[in-house]
Design an enzyme around this catalytic site. Structure first.
Site, PDB file in Angstrom:
ATOM      1  N   TYR A 144       0.845  -1.196   0.000  1.00 24.84           N
ATOM      2  CA  TYR A 144       0.000   0.000   0.000  1.00 24.84           C
ATOM      3  C   TYR A 144       0.882   1.247   0.000  1.00 24.84           C
ATOM      4  O   TYR A 144       1.631   1.496   0.936  1.00 24.84           O
ATOM      5  CB  TYR A 144      -0.925   0.020   1.210  1.00 24.84           C
ATOM      6  CG  TYR A 144      -1.990  -1.058   1.221  1.00 24.84           C
ATOM      7  CD1 TYR A 144      -2.273  -1.809   0.073  1.00 24.84           C
ATOM      8  CD2 TYR A 144      -2.723  -1.333   2.367  1.00 24.84           C
ATOM      9  CE1 TYR A 144      -3.248  -2.797   0.089  1.00 24.84           C
ATOM     10  CE2 TYR A 144      -3.705  -2.317   2.385  1.00 24.84           C
ATOM     11  CZ  TYR A 144      -3.960  -3.044   1.249  1.00 24.84           C
ATOM     12  OH  TYR A 144      -4.933  -4.027   1.266  1.00 24.84           O
TER      13      TYR A 144
ATOM     14  N   SER B 280     -13.231  -4.206  -0.390  1.00 23.57           N
ATOM     15  CA  SER B 280     -14.019  -3.459  -1.386  1.00 23.57           C
ATOM     16  C   SER B 280     -15.516  -3.681  -1.189  1.00 23.57           C
ATOM     17  O   SER B 280     -16.232  -4.084  -2.122  1.00 23.57           O
ATOM     18  CB  SER B 280     -13.610  -3.836  -2.810  1.00 23.57           C
ATOM     19  OG  SER B 280     -12.335  -3.327  -3.116  1.00 23.57           O
ATOM     20  N   PRO B 281     -16.040  -3.409   0.010  1.00 18.07           N
ATOM     21  CA  PRO B 281     -17.458  -3.685   0.282  1.00 18.07           C
ATOM     22  C   PRO B 281     -18.436  -2.770  -0.445  1.00 18.07           C
ATOM     23  O   PRO B 281     -19.646  -2.992  -0.357  1.00 18.07           O
ATOM     24  CB  PRO B 281     -17.556  -3.503   1.801  1.00 18.07           C
ATOM     25  CG  PRO B 281     -16.454  -2.559   2.142  1.00 18.07           C
ATOM     26  CD  PRO B 281     -15.338  -2.899   1.208  1.00 18.07           C
TER      27      PRO B 281
ATOM     28  N   GLY C 209     -17.815  -4.977  -9.824  1.00 19.60           N
ATOM     29  CA  GLY C 209     -16.754  -5.400 -10.734  1.00 19.60           C
ATOM     30  C   GLY C 209     -15.423  -5.433 -10.014  1.00 19.60           C
ATOM     31  O   GLY C 209     -15.351  -5.566  -8.797  1.00 19.60           O
TER      32      GLY C 209
ATOM     33  N   VAL D 130     -18.060   2.531  -7.340  1.00 21.08           N
ATOM     34  CA  VAL D 130     -18.900   2.295  -6.164  1.00 21.08           C
ATOM     35  C   VAL D 130     -20.353   2.212  -6.606  1.00 21.08           C
ATOM     36  O   VAL D 130     -20.802   3.008  -7.436  1.00 21.08           O
ATOM     37  CB  VAL D 130     -18.705   3.445  -5.148  1.00 21.08           C
ATOM     38  CG1 VAL D 130     -19.664   3.308  -3.978  1.00 21.08           C
ATOM     39  CG2 VAL D 130     -17.264   3.465  -4.653  1.00 21.08           C
ATOM     40  N   PHE D 131     -21.100   1.257  -6.065  1.00 20.31           N
ATOM     41  CA  PHE D 131     -22.497   1.111  -6.476  1.00 20.31           C
ATOM     42  C   PHE D 131     -23.422   2.093  -5.777  1.00 20.31           C
ATOM     43  O   PHE D 131     -24.503   2.404  -6.283  1.00 20.31           O
ATOM     44  CB  PHE D 131     -22.985  -0.331  -6.266  1.00 20.31           C
ATOM     45  CG  PHE D 131     -22.905  -0.837  -4.851  1.00 20.31           C
ATOM     46  CD1 PHE D 131     -23.863  -0.498  -3.909  1.00 20.31           C
ATOM     47  CD2 PHE D 131     -21.873  -1.678  -4.460  1.00 20.31           C
ATOM     48  CE1 PHE D 131     -23.805  -0.977  -2.614  1.00 20.31           C
ATOM     49  CE2 PHE D 131     -21.797  -2.165  -3.173  1.00 20.31           C
ATOM     50  CZ  PHE D 131     -22.765  -1.813  -2.237  1.00 20.31           C
TER      51      PHE D 131
END
Length: 303
Positions: A52, A213-214, A218, A223-224
């Site tokens: 990271y 990645s909650p 994809g 972000v949804f």
């Protein structure tokens, strides 16, 4: 903050982990505010990896917190990814941990995860590295990331320490780990077993799944939440969020926490308010009807 046992260990951890992957874009005061937001809420579990920010995230974290609060924190980091390859050799694991400890300015890690499977893994070398790290007091608990059951079983044949965690991608829109279980023995795409049944495997073997990645759909496509590509899903999440008096962010994390596998989602936000919203999910218990309504609104179907 509500806690769970991490895997088969006796280590109590908050049900939401705070990911530090993006803090290299922040100033020291901003990082301190983010960490303070987490600590004030009882979320003292911080997730790192040696890649990271090419190690800078661990350095920035250590500089922001100092050394006086180490015993109040649970620190996890990951190793095994190198440029152009994965590397689970004993030499690389030992060198990686020494680098992590130096950057984090600490004598030990609470948890070390192997980051992505190495096709050339020699499990005897992993076992030797884990033994040395444990004997030297540098690592207290061990786990893996992005591994399926057979890969874990191969390690367990040689590694004597319990593997307490497995980080895996999971969100409302990336939920094949869950939805495949509805479609057993069916001739549709949803029936394809892409992970070897890792969800049930981890439950059977007391391995805590740490969803990463909650909020993503994809593979890092976006972000949804509040995304016009997912109108039905966002409408349902907003409806339920209004009922509980929380944000849509809170509901997205609460959806993961509602699963009885006792998962520990890892946040990735650098925004204190959004982090606070993530952490509020520990106090929201969705009904069965609400959980399924969100699943279906994401485009999943029941056979």
């Amino acid at each position: 903050m509500r806690t769970i046992k991490l895997g088969s260990s006796e280590l109590d951890v908050p049900v939401v982990a705070v990911g530090m992957m993006r803090i290299n874009t922040m100033s020291k005061p901003e990082v301190q505010t983010l960490i303070g937001t987490a600590m004030d809420a009882g979320a003292n579990f911080f997730d790192h990896a040696d890649i990271y920010g090419k190690g800078t995230c661990e350095e920035i974290f250590a500089d922001a917190v100092g050394s006086s609060v180490r015993e109040t924190m649970i620190l996890q980091s990951k190793c095994g990814i190198r440029p152009g390859m994965f590397d689970f050799s004993k030499e690389h694991i030992l060198a990686s941990v020494d680098g992590i400890l130096k950057r984090l300015n600490t004598d030990y890690l609470d948890i070390l995860l192997l980051h992505r499977p190495d096709a050339l893994v020699e499990p005897e070398e992993v076992a030797a590295a884990f033994d040395q790290l444990e004997q030297e007091g540098k690592v207290r608990h061990f786990g893996v990331s992005n591994q399926h059951p057979r890969q874990i079983e191969l390690l367990k044949k040689y590694v004597r320490q319990p593997l307490v965690a497995n980080q895996l991608q999971l969100s409302i829109t990336n939920a094949t780990m869950i939805t495949q279980g509805f479609n057993v023995n069916m001739e549709n795409d949803e029936a394809v077993n892409r992970d070897g049944g890792i969800l049930d495997y981890c439950r059977l073997h007391d391995i805590t799944i740490q969803p990463w990645s909650p909020f993503q759909f994809g593979f890092f496509e976006g972000v949804f939440l509040d995304n016009p590509k997912f109108p039905e899903l966002n409408a349902k999440i907003d409806e339920i969020a209004a009922k509980y008096g929380v944000s849509n962010t809170t509901i997205a994390i609460a959806w993961i926490l509602r699963h009885p596998a006792k998962m520990q989602p890892v946040t990735g936000t650098t925004t204190p308010q959004r982090l606070a919203d993530c952490l509020k999910a520990a106090d929201v218990h969705l009904t069965r009807e609400e959980w399924y309504a969100i699943l279906l609104a994401a485009g999943n179907t029941l056979p």
